[in-house]
Design a protein around this motif. Structure first.
Motif, PDB file in Angstrom:
ATOM      1  N   LEU A   1       9.964   4.737 -12.198  1.00 56.97           N
ATOM      2  CA  LEU A   1      11.003   3.731 -12.403  1.00 56.97           C
ATOM      3  C   LEU A   1      12.057   3.797 -11.302  1.00 56.97           C
ATOM      4  CD1 LEU A   1      11.498   3.918 -16.267  1.00 56.97           C
ATOM      5  CD2 LEU A   1      10.484   2.051 -14.946  1.00 56.97           C
ATOM      6  N   GLY A   2      12.383   4.997 -10.869  1.00 48.97           N
ATOM      7  CA  GLY A   2      13.345   5.153  -9.775  1.00 48.97           C
ATOM      8  C   GLY A   2      12.851   4.514  -8.495  1.00 48.97           C
ATOM      9  N   VAL A   3      11.577   4.695  -8.198  1.00 47.10           N
ATOM     10  CA  VAL A   3      10.988   4.077  -7.006  1.00 47.10           C
ATOM     11  C   VAL A   3      11.038   2.558  -7.122  1.00 47.10           C
ATOM     12  CG1 VAL A   3       8.824   3.737  -5.739  1.00 47.10           C
ATOM     13  CG2 VAL A   3       9.526   6.029  -6.415  1.00 47.10           C
ATOM     14  N   ALA A   4      10.680   2.036  -8.305  1.00 44.84           N
ATOM     15  CA  ALA A   4      10.678   0.586  -8.511  1.00 44.84           C
ATOM     16  C   ALA A   4      12.090   0.007  -8.390  1.00 44.84           C
ATOM     17  CB  ALA A   4      10.075   0.260  -9.864  1.00 44.84           C
ATOM     18  N   VAL A   5      13.060   0.691  -8.985  1.00 45.35           N
ATOM     19  CA  VAL A   5      14.438   0.204  -8.918  1.00 45.35           C
ATOM     20  C   VAL A   5      14.959   0.271  -7.482  1.00 45.35           C
ATOM     21  CG1 VAL A   5      16.823   0.735  -9.618  1.00 45.35           C
ATOM     22  CG2 VAL A   5      14.989   0.705 -11.311  1.00 45.35           C
ATOM     23  N   ALA A   6      14.677   1.351  -6.782  1.00 45.64           N
ATOM     24  CA  ALA A   6      15.120   1.474  -5.396  1.00 45.64           C
ATOM     25  C   ALA A   6      14.496   0.391  -4.522  1.00 45.64           C
ATOM     26  CB  ALA A   6      14.776   2.854  -4.854  1.00 45.64           C
ATOM     27  N   LYS A   7      13.221   0.119  -4.739  1.00 42.74           N
ATOM     28  CA  LYS A   7      12.540  -0.918  -3.969  1.00 42.74           C
ATOM     29  C   LYS A   7      13.170  -2.275  -4.238  1.00 42.74           C
ATOM     30  CE  LYS A   7       9.254  -3.007  -1.693  1.00 42.74           C
ATOM     31  NZ  LYS A   7       9.376  -3.163  -0.286  1.00 42.74           N
TER      32      LYS A   7
ATOM     33  N   PRO B   1       0.794  -1.235   0.000  1.00 44.02           N
ATOM     34  CA  PRO B   1       0.000   0.000   0.000  1.00 44.02           C
ATOM     35  C   PRO B   1       0.827   1.286   0.000  1.00 44.02           C
ATOM     36  CG  PRO B   1      -0.958  -1.574   1.518  1.00 44.02           C
ATOM     37  CD  PRO B   1       0.329  -2.168   1.039  1.00 44.02           C
ATOM     38  N   ARG B   2       1.907   1.318   0.754  1.00 40.37           N
ATOM     39  CA  ARG B   2       2.723   2.544   0.789  1.00 40.37           C
ATOM     40  C   ARG B   2       3.344   2.837  -0.569  1.00 40.37           C
ATOM     41  NH1 ARG B   2       5.872   2.691   6.578  1.00 40.37           N
ATOM     42  NH2 ARG B   2       3.997   2.907   7.821  1.00 40.37           N
ATOM     43  N   GLN B   3       3.797   1.792  -1.250  1.00 39.70           N
ATOM     44  CA  GLN B   3       4.393   2.002  -2.568  1.00 39.70           C
ATOM     45  C   GLN B   3       3.315   2.381  -3.580  1.00 39.70           C
ATOM     46  OE1 GLN B   3       6.841  -1.227  -3.871  1.00 39.70           O
ATOM     47  NE2 GLN B   3       7.863   0.025  -5.397  1.00 39.70           N
ATOM     48  N   LEU B   4       2.120   1.807  -3.450  1.00 42.88           N
ATOM     49  CA  LEU B   4       1.010   2.212  -4.320  1.00 42.88           C
ATOM     50  C   LEU B   4       0.686   3.688  -4.127  1.00 42.88           C
ATOM     51  CD1 LEU B   4      -1.512  -0.764  -4.222  1.00 42.88           C
ATOM     52  CD2 LEU B   4      -0.202   0.063  -6.169  1.00 42.88           C
ATOM     53  N   ALA B   5       0.761   4.149  -2.883  1.00 38.61           N
ATOM     54  CA  ALA B   5       0.502   5.564  -2.610  1.00 38.61           C
ATOM     55  C   ALA B   5       1.538   6.442  -3.313  1.00 38.61           C
ATOM     56  CB  ALA B   5       0.511   5.822  -1.106  1.00 38.61           C
ATOM     57  N   VAL B   6       2.796   6.020  -3.293  1.00 40.20           N
ATOM     58  CA  VAL B   6       3.856   6.780  -3.971  1.00 40.20           C
ATOM     59  C   VAL B   6       3.572   6.844  -5.470  1.00 40.20           C
ATOM     60  CG1 VAL B   6       6.316   6.803  -4.566  1.00 40.20           C
ATOM     61  CG2 VAL B   6       5.602   6.312  -2.225  1.00 40.20           C
ATOM     62  N   TYR B   7       3.204   5.687  -6.058  1.00 38.76           N
ATOM     63  CA  TYR B   7       2.891   5.674  -7.489  1.00 38.76           C
ATOM     64  C   TYR B   7       1.676   6.556  -7.783  1.00 38.76           C
ATOM     65  CZ  TYR B   7       6.079   1.718  -8.060  1.00 38.76           C
ATOM     66  OH  TYR B   7       7.184   0.907  -8.095  1.00 38.76           O
ATOM     67  N   GLY B   8       0.695   6.574  -6.864  1.00 37.67           N
ATOM     68  CA  GLY B   8      -0.483   7.420  -7.047  1.00 37.67           C
ATOM     69  C   GLY B   8      -0.125   8.898  -7.059  1.00 37.67           C
TER      70      GLY B   8
END
Length: 94
Positions: A64-70, A36-43
């Motif tokens: 993409l940066g968020v996905a790569v960092a995760k 949920p927290r990552q979905l909020a970031v993408y939102g």
């Protein structure tokens, strides 16, 4: 009402402790989704792109940066357990 609150609390605890999330789509089947927290970031990134606050290529780069960092760093490590206070120093600080 009390049962609803207790059930909500139980479900909230399960969501906080969950490691993986997925949804079951009718034709496709089980699909993995971010927490949920990552979905909020993408939102938020999507909203910034949709409103024109940032250009779409920049919003995509952020996503993409968020996905790569995760993927690279994973989840944050658990906090170390608290040490009990020693008799010489009643405060927990060292």
């Amino acid at each position: 009402m009390r049962e609803f609150v207790a059930t909500h609390h139980d479900v909230s605890k399960l969501v906080r402790e969950a490691q993986k999330f997925s949804i079951n789509l009718p034709i496709i089947g089980k699909v993995s989704v971010p927490p949920p927290r990552q979905l909020a970031v993408y939102g938020v990134i999507g909203a910034l792109g949709a409103t024109g606050a940032v250009e779409w290529p920049v919003a995509i780069a952020f996503g993409l940066g968020v996905a790569v960092a995760k993927r690279e760093f994973g989840t944050t490590p658990a906090a170390p357990p608290e040490r009990p206070a020693s008799p010489e120093n009643p405060h927990k600080e060292d």
